[in-house]
Design a protein around this motif. Sequence first.
Motif, PDB file in Angstrom:
ATOM      1  N   GLY A  38       0.822  -1.205   0.000  1.00 43.79           N
ATOM      2  CA  GLY A  38       0.000   0.000   0.000  1.00 43.79           C
ATOM      3  C   GLY A  38       0.854   1.253   0.000  1.00 43.79           C
ATOM      4  N   GLU A  39       0.191   2.362   0.195  1.00 40.87           N
ATOM      5  CA  GLU A  39       0.861   3.660   0.164  1.00 40.87           C
ATOM      6  C   GLU A  39       1.778   3.834   1.373  1.00 40.87           C
ATOM      7  N   ILE A  40       2.960   4.416   1.142  1.00 43.23           N
ATOM      8  CA  ILE A  40       3.884   4.724   2.230  1.00 43.23           C
ATOM      9  C   ILE A  40       3.288   5.887   3.013  1.00 43.23           C
ATOM     10  N   GLU A  41       2.985   5.655   4.283  1.00 41.09           N
ATOM     11  CA  GLU A  41       2.387   6.696   5.123  1.00 41.09           C
ATOM     12  C   GLU A  41       3.087   6.687   6.479  1.00 41.09           C
ATOM     13  N   LEU A  42       2.724   7.630   7.331  1.00 42.70           N
ATOM     14  CA  LEU A  42       3.456   7.827   8.589  1.00 42.70           C
ATOM     15  C   LEU A  42       3.430   6.614   9.519  1.00 42.70           C
ATOM     16  N   GLY A  43       2.393   5.808   9.493  1.00 41.29           N
ATOM     17  CA  GLY A  43       2.332   4.635  10.365  1.00 41.29           C
ATOM     18  C   GLY A  43       3.223   3.497   9.915  1.00 41.29           C
ATOM     19  N   LEU A  44       3.635   3.515   8.652  1.00 44.82           N
ATOM     20  CA  LEU A  44       4.444   2.422   8.126  1.00 44.82           C
ATOM     21  C   LEU A  44       5.877   2.459   8.634  1.00 44.82           C
ATOM     22  N   ALA A  45       6.442   3.647   8.796  1.00 43.67           N
ATOM     23  CA  ALA A  45       7.831   3.766   9.252  1.00 43.67           C
ATOM     24  C   ALA A  45       8.039   3.128  10.629  1.00 43.67           C
ATOM     25  N   PRO A  46       7.217   3.426  11.633  1.00 42.72           N
ATOM     26  CA  PRO A  46       7.406   2.764  12.927  1.00 42.72           C
ATOM     27  C   PRO A  46       7.215   1.245  12.846  1.00 42.72           C
ATOM     28  N   PHE A  47       6.325   0.786  11.975  1.00 34.76           N
ATOM     29  CA  PHE A  47       6.131  -0.650  11.783  1.00 34.76           C
ATOM     30  C   PHE A  47       7.407  -1.312  11.277  1.00 34.76           C
ATOM     31  N   VAL A  48       8.051  -0.719  10.268  1.00 35.87           N
ATOM     32  CA  VAL A  48       9.284  -1.279   9.725  1.00 35.87           C
ATOM     33  C   VAL A  48      10.394  -1.214  10.769  1.00 35.87           C
ATOM     34  N   GLU A  49      10.511  -0.083  11.464  1.00 39.43           N
ATOM     35  CA  GLU A  49      11.532   0.044  12.515  1.00 39.43           C
ATOM     36  C   GLU A  49      11.352  -1.032  13.585  1.00 39.43           C
ATOM     37  N   ARG A  50      10.118  -1.207  14.030  1.00 40.84           N
ATOM     38  CA  ARG A  50       9.814  -2.213  15.055  1.00 40.84           C
ATOM     39  C   ARG A  50      10.108  -3.623  14.531  1.00 40.84           C
ATOM     40  N   SER A  51       9.770  -3.890  13.281  1.00 37.65           N
ATOM     41  CA  SER A  51      10.019  -5.207  12.694  1.00 37.65           C
ATOM     42  C   SER A  51      11.513  -5.513  12.644  1.00 37.65           C
ATOM     43  N   LEU A  52      12.321  -4.522  12.289  1.00 39.41           N
ATOM     44  CA  LEU A  52      13.771  -4.713  12.238  1.00 39.41           C
ATOM     45  C   LEU A  52      14.349  -4.949  13.635  1.00 39.41           C
ATOM     46  N   LYS A  53      13.829  -4.243  14.637  1.00 43.94           N
ATOM     47  CA  LYS A  53      14.281  -4.460  16.017  1.00 43.94           C
ATOM     48  C   LYS A  53      13.895  -5.848  16.511  1.00 43.94           C
ATOM     49  N   GLU A  54      12.678  -6.290  16.173  1.00 44.42           N
ATOM     50  CA  GLU A  54      12.230  -7.618  16.573  1.00 44.42           C
ATOM     51  C   GLU A  54      13.074  -8.702  15.894  1.00 44.42           C
ATOM     52  N   ALA A  55      13.428  -8.487  14.641  1.00 41.33           N
ATOM     53  CA  ALA A  55      14.270  -9.448  13.929  1.00 41.33           C
ATOM     54  C   ALA A  55      15.636  -9.557  14.594  1.00 41.33           C
ATOM     55  N   ARG A  56      16.199  -8.431  14.963  1.00 39.21           N
ATOM     56  CA  ARG A  56      17.500  -8.437  15.648  1.00 39.21           C
ATOM     57  C   ARG A  56      17.402  -9.156  16.985  1.00 39.21           C
ATOM     58  N   ALA A  57      16.355  -8.858  17.752  1.00 32.65           N
ATOM     59  CA  ALA A  57      16.173  -9.480  19.067  1.00 32.65           C
ATOM     60  C   ALA A  57      15.973 -10.990  18.943  1.00 32.65           C
ATOM     61  N   ALA A  58      15.381 -11.431  17.840  1.00 30.71           N
ATOM     62  CA  ALA A  58      15.133 -12.859  17.629  1.00 30.71           C
ATOM     63  C   ALA A  58      16.349 -13.575  17.036  1.00 30.71           C
ATOM     64  N   GLY A  59      17.404 -12.821  16.755  1.00 31.96           N
ATOM     65  CA  GLY A  59      18.595 -13.426  16.178  1.00 31.96           C
ATOM     66  C   GLY A  59      18.424 -13.804  14.716  1.00 31.96           C
ATOM     67  N   ALA A  60      17.591 -13.051  14.004  1.00 37.96           N
ATOM     68  CA  ALA A  60      17.348 -13.345  12.588  1.00 37.96           C
ATOM     69  C   ALA A  60      18.629 -13.215  11.788  1.00 37.96           C
ATOM     70  N   ARG A  61      18.753 -14.055  10.775  1.00 41.25           N
ATOM     71  CA  ARG A  61      19.933 -13.955   9.912  1.00 41.25           C
ATOM     72  C   ARG A  61      19.687 -13.023   8.738  1.00 41.25           C
TER      73      ARG A  61
END
Length: 92
Positions: A38-61
């Motif tokens: 969908g369209e890039i909007e203000l709520g999407l940036a925190p979602f991506v940031e949070r997803s990247l932090k969760e991936a790091r915390a989970a030890g994602a490769r």
Amino acid sequence: MSMRRLLSLALVGGVCLLWPDDGTPQGAGPVFVVPVHGEIELGLAPFVERSLKEARAAGARAVILDLETPGGRVDAAQRITNAVADSEVPVY
């Protein structure tokens, strides 16, 4: 061949680069797939940031961003770009 199919093949090829020559994956962590649809909007940036932090915390490769967007807000896109650049986990 469609653009979406070409991009999918490129992503698979990029993920394959995570495997060394002996056929074993580097690290035992999962690969996260983050949908960016969908369209890039203000709520999407925190979602991506949070997803990247969760991936790091989970030890994602790796993290794969599944992109399907017509574009949108430049400020939100810049924030996403910064999050990807600062990620400690490889992002494809």
